[in-house]
Design a protein around this motif. Structure first.
Motif, mmCIF file in Angstrom:
data_model
loop_
_atom_site.group_PDB
_atom_site.id
_atom_site.type_symbol
_atom_site.label_atom_id
_atom_site.label_comp_id
_atom_site.label_asym_id
_atom_site.label_seq_id
_atom_site.Cartn_x
_atom_site.Cartn_y
_atom_site.Cartn_z
ATOM 1 N N HIS A 121 -0.914 -12.880 -10.592
ATOM 2 C CA HIS A 121 -2.033 -13.252 -9.719
ATOM 3 C C HIS A 121 -1.919 -12.517 -8.385
ATOM 4 O O HIS A 121 -2.901 -11.961 -7.889
ATOM 5 N N HIS A 122 -0.726 -12.510 -7.813
ATOM 6 C CA HIS A 122 -0.534 -11.833 -6.530
ATOM 7 C C HIS A 122 -0.614 -10.315 -6.684
ATOM 8 O O HIS A 122 -1.240 -9.638 -5.855
ATOM 9 N N LEU A 123 -0.014 -9.781 -7.716
ATOM 10 C CA LEU A 123 -0.041 -8.337 -7.931
ATOM 11 C C LEU A 123 -1.472 -7.826 -8.123
ATOM 12 O O LEU A 123 -1.884 -6.852 -7.496
ATOM 13 N N ASP B 5 3.405 -10.496 0.543
ATOM 14 C CA ASP B 5 4.373 -11.476 1.041
ATOM 15 C C ASP B 5 4.508 -12.641 0.075
ATOM 16 O O ASP B 5 5.616 -13.139 -0.161
ATOM 17 N N LYS B 6 3.389 -13.089 -0.487
ATOM 18 C CA LYS B 6 3.418 -14.195 -1.452
ATOM 19 C C LYS B 6 4.159 -13.783 -2.717
ATOM 20 O O LYS B 6 4.899 -14.568 -3.308
ATOM 21 N N PHE B 7 3.944 -12.531 -3.146
ATOM 22 C CA PHE B 7 4.642 -11.969 -4.304
ATOM 23 C C PHE B 7 6.150 -11.994 -4.039
ATOM 24 O O PHE B 7 6.927 -12.483 -4.857
ATOM 25 N N ALA B 8 6.578 -11.463 -2.882
ATOM 26 C CA ALA B 8 8.003 -11.397 -2.544
ATOM 27 C C ALA B 8 8.614 -12.794 -2.465
ATOM 28 O O ALA B 8 9.784 -12.989 -2.825
ATOM 29 N N GLY C 38 11.974 3.642 -14.273
ATOM 30 C CA GLY C 38 13.043 3.952 -13.332
ATOM 31 C C GLY C 38 12.999 3.117 -12.067
ATOM 32 O O GLY C 38 13.469 3.551 -11.016
ATOM 33 N N ILE C 39 12.459 1.904 -12.162
ATOM 34 C CA ILE C 39 12.333 1.040 -10.994
ATOM 35 C C ILE C 39 13.419 -0.032 -11.030
ATOM 36 O O ILE C 39 13.535 -0.769 -12.008
ATOM 37 N N LYS D 268 8.488 -6.940 -1.872
ATOM 38 C CA LYS D 268 7.217 -6.766 -1.156
ATOM 39 C C LYS D 268 6.735 -5.329 -1.303
ATOM 40 O O LYS D 268 5.568 -5.082 -1.615
ATOM 41 N N ALA D 269 7.631 -4.378 -1.104
ATOM 42 C CA ALA D 269 7.267 -2.961 -1.256
ATOM 43 C C ALA D 269 6.841 -2.657 -2.692
ATOM 44 O O ALA D 269 5.925 -1.858 -2.918
ATOM 45 N N LEU D 270 7.484 -3.300 -3.650
ATOM 46 C CA LEU D 270 7.118 -3.129 -5.056
ATOM 47 C C LEU D 270 5.685 -3.588 -5.300
ATOM 48 O O LEU D 270 4.892 -2.889 -5.938
ATOM 49 N N CYS D 271 5.336 -4.755 -4.767
ATOM 50 C CA CYS D 271 3.971 -5.270 -4.920
ATOM 51 C C CYS D 271 2.959 -4.321 -4.288
ATOM 52 O O CYS D 271 1.913 -4.032 -4.871
ATOM 53 N N GLU D 272 3.288 -3.812 -3.124
ATOM 54 C CA GLU D 272 2.386 -2.877 -2.444
ATOM 55 C C GLU D 272 2.194 -1.606 -3.268
ATOM 56 O O GLU D 272 1.065 -1.126 -3.426
#
Length: 189
Positions: free
Chosen positions: A13-15, A26-29, A44-45, A54-58
């Protein structure tokens, strides 16, 4: 276990909503423990900690803007007091047509406030529109006919001759899942 399921479902949902609402990162993290580990070997993540989540979601929210994801067949087992393990399957949809299929293997833990958070998440891709079934699970000659049928139905969704709900109800999707997750079906016999 409803709280565990909520955490698992809030992930997508957040992604999926990130491109419309940047606060979703932020909610994802916040769905992850402070030192949680995320692994997506095919891409490769490998991430650790909330800042990296948070950076991953972004990054993923930007890369897959307009995609929708479905988490399904979630099985949760409480391993010990306050720790749960789950296995689930996911599909990624791009403008109404299936783009990829995979599996999540998770460990979640209840924090001091009683909220369930991801401790570990392993993402496996088992099928993509471009690659078909991923080599490491395919046996020689397996799935050729299934992939032809699946591609036929996927093209029908892309041409607007079949919507996502109709596609999911076809026997073709059952065959995709059966061949994308052969280990699961091996134990169901």
């Amino acid at each position: 276990m409803q709280e565990v399921l909520n955490t698992i479902h809030l992930y997508f949902h957040h992604l999926d909503a990130f491109h419309r609402d940047a606060s979703r990162a932020d909610k994802f993290a916040a769905l992850f423990e402070a030192d949680a580990v995320f692994s997506f070997p095919k891409r490769g993540i490998h991430k650790k900690g909330r800042a990296e989540m948070k950076a991953l979601c972004e990054a993923l929210g930007t890369r897959f803007q307009g995609f929708s994801h479905i988490e399904a067949n979630v099985v949760v087992d409480e391993v010990s007091e306050g720790v749960a393990a789950s296995v689930s399957y996911w599909t990624a949809w791009d403008k109404g047509s299936m783009a990829s299929v995979g599996r999540h293997e998770d460990t979640l833990a209840r924090d001091a406030a009683g909220k369930w958070l991801f401790r570990e998440r392993l993402v496996t891709v088992t099928w993509t529109r471009e690659e078909g079934n991923i080599e490491y699970i395919r046996k020689p000659g397996q799935c050729l006919e299934t992939n032809k049928n699946a591609l036929k139905f996927i093209k029908m969704t892309q041409m607007g001759k079949m919507n996502q709900s109709e596609f999911l109800s076809t026997l073709a999707i059952q065959e995709i899942i059966k061949n994308a997750f052969p280990i699961y079906f091996q134990y169901r016999k």
